[in-house]
Scaffold this motif. Sequence first.
Motif, PDB file in Angstrom:
ATOM      1  N   ARG A  76     -44.225   2.869 -31.760  1.00 41.77           N
ATOM      2  CA  ARG A  76     -44.928   2.593 -30.503  1.00 41.77           C
ATOM      3  C   ARG A  76     -43.886   2.232 -29.437  1.00 41.77           C
ATOM      4  O   ARG A  76     -43.131   1.284 -29.609  1.00 41.77           O
ATOM      5  CB  ARG A  76     -45.945   1.469 -30.684  1.00 41.77           C
ATOM      6  N   TYR A  77     -43.851   3.012 -28.364  1.00 38.25           N
ATOM      7  CA  TYR A  77     -42.925   2.785 -27.262  1.00 38.25           C
ATOM      8  C   TYR A  77     -43.668   2.173 -26.080  1.00 38.25           C
ATOM      9  O   TYR A  77     -44.790   2.571 -25.773  1.00 38.25           O
ATOM     10  CB  TYR A  77     -42.301   4.104 -26.807  1.00 38.25           C
ATOM     11  N   PRO A  78     -43.043   1.231 -25.370  1.00 40.10           N
ATOM     12  CA  PRO A  78     -43.699   0.608 -24.215  1.00 40.10           C
ATOM     13  C   PRO A  78     -43.690   1.538 -23.007  1.00 40.10           C
ATOM     14  O   PRO A  78     -42.959   2.545 -22.992  1.00 40.10           O
ATOM     15  CB  PRO A  78     -42.835  -0.627 -23.958  1.00 40.10           C
ATOM     16  N   PRO A  79     -44.474   1.243 -21.966  1.00 41.26           N
ATOM     17  CA  PRO A  79     -44.378   2.005 -20.722  1.00 41.26           C
ATOM     18  C   PRO A  79     -42.937   1.988 -20.206  1.00 41.26           C
ATOM     19  O   PRO A  79     -42.203   1.008 -20.401  1.00 41.26           O
ATOM     20  CB  PRO A  79     -45.330   1.260 -19.780  1.00 41.26           C
ATOM     21  N   SER A  80     -42.534   3.071 -19.550  1.00 37.68           N
ATOM     22  CA  SER A  80     -41.121   3.221 -19.184  1.00 37.68           C
ATOM     23  C   SER A  80     -40.976   4.091 -17.950  1.00 37.68           C
ATOM     24  O   SER A  80     -41.895   4.813 -17.556  1.00 37.68           O
ATOM     25  CB  SER A  80     -40.342   3.832 -20.356  1.00 37.68           C
TER      26      SER A  80
ATOM     27  N   GLU B  15     -47.300   6.588 -28.522  1.00 41.28           N
ATOM     28  CA  GLU B  15     -47.360   6.418 -29.973  1.00 41.28           C
ATOM     29  C   GLU B  15     -46.917   7.734 -30.596  1.00 41.28           C
ATOM     30  O   GLU B  15     -47.514   8.790 -30.346  1.00 41.28           O
ATOM     31  CB  GLU B  15     -48.769   6.035 -30.421  1.00 41.28           C
TER      32      GLU B  15
ATOM     33  N   GLU C 163     -47.564   3.905 -22.409  1.00 43.13           N
ATOM     34  CA  GLU C 163     -47.225   3.622 -23.803  1.00 43.13           C
ATOM     35  C   GLU C 163     -47.333   4.901 -24.619  1.00 43.13           C
ATOM     36  O   GLU C 163     -48.283   5.678 -24.465  1.00 43.13           O
ATOM     37  CB  GLU C 163     -48.179   2.562 -24.354  1.00 43.13           C
TER      38      GLU C 163
ATOM     39  N   GLU D 285     -32.960  -0.982 -16.799  1.00 43.62           N
ATOM     40  CA  GLU D 285     -33.769  -2.122 -16.384  1.00 43.62           C
ATOM     41  C   GLU D 285     -33.387  -2.612 -14.991  1.00 43.62           C
ATOM     42  O   GLU D 285     -34.253  -2.979 -14.191  1.00 43.62           O
ATOM     43  CB  GLU D 285     -33.600  -3.260 -17.407  1.00 43.62           C
TER      44      GLU D 285
ATOM     45  N   TYR E 152     -38.386   0.576 -29.433  1.00 40.19           N
ATOM     46  CA  TYR E 152     -39.744   0.804 -29.914  1.00 40.19           C
ATOM     47  C   TYR E 152     -40.094  -0.217 -30.975  1.00 40.19           C
ATOM     48  O   TYR E 152     -39.236  -0.895 -31.542  1.00 40.19           O
ATOM     49  CB  TYR E 152     -39.877   2.214 -30.485  1.00 40.19           C
ATOM     50  N   THR E 153     -41.386  -0.296 -31.244  1.00 41.82           N
ATOM     51  CA  THR E 153     -41.888  -1.064 -32.372  1.00 41.82           C
ATOM     52  C   THR E 153     -42.142  -0.112 -33.529  1.00 41.82           C
ATOM     53  O   THR E 153     -42.871   0.878 -33.370  1.00 41.82           O
ATOM     54  CB  THR E 153     -43.193  -1.790 -31.999  1.00 41.82           C
TER      55      THR E 153
END
Length: 223
Positions: free
Chosen positions: A55-59, A146, A144, A123, A42-43
Amino acid sequence: MLGAPSITLALFLALALLGNPVDSTESVDPPPCKAGRECFNYTLVCRGSGYEGRRYPPSSWVGTRVQDGSKYVAAAFKSFWRLFRYIHLGKNDRKATIPMTSPVLARVEEADGAFEVYFMVPEAFRDDPPKPTEETVFLTTFPELETYARFFGGWMTDDVHESQLLALDEALRRDQRATKPGVHYVAGYNSPFELFNRRNEVWRLAEGELACPSVPQEAPQEE
């Protein structure tokens, strides 16, 4: 005689129910993921007092749903073995062995007490994950996310789950942070055999802008 999964489950239950010498509510900050294990990264957007904004990216995830009145710990055990069979026992259409990722993530629907528990798809499999062969297991994707997250050490019992979520909610109310109602997430980063430096988290999804009030800095001490 108990098989290996049953023995592991029995130990997991005993450890969770009995705890260990580490205070289960102690705030610690071990690395989120062990070396060599793929993590849901995450950011870090901000830090508040008692929580972080992330903030996490799509997964992509493999999940299962439990809606039988169980509390968190019992639902997590039941779900874990369904997902373990998918990644390690070949309960997928390719009979593939899939690496474990972190964290094990649970979505808790508060109105009806339903749980969805997920393993992140690594991945290497993300573009074309093997399809589950058990009806109770499914593939899904997250947009995404939050979140406001609170992390803590020790063992995740039902009492600890409830008290840590309450502490997160109180901190967010104090700071007037808006969250989406009726749902929260629980994240666990350790196997049941890791007795120390454990990391758990509870999350709320942010409603509107993800932000944290500034945390006051300690005044420097006079010499």
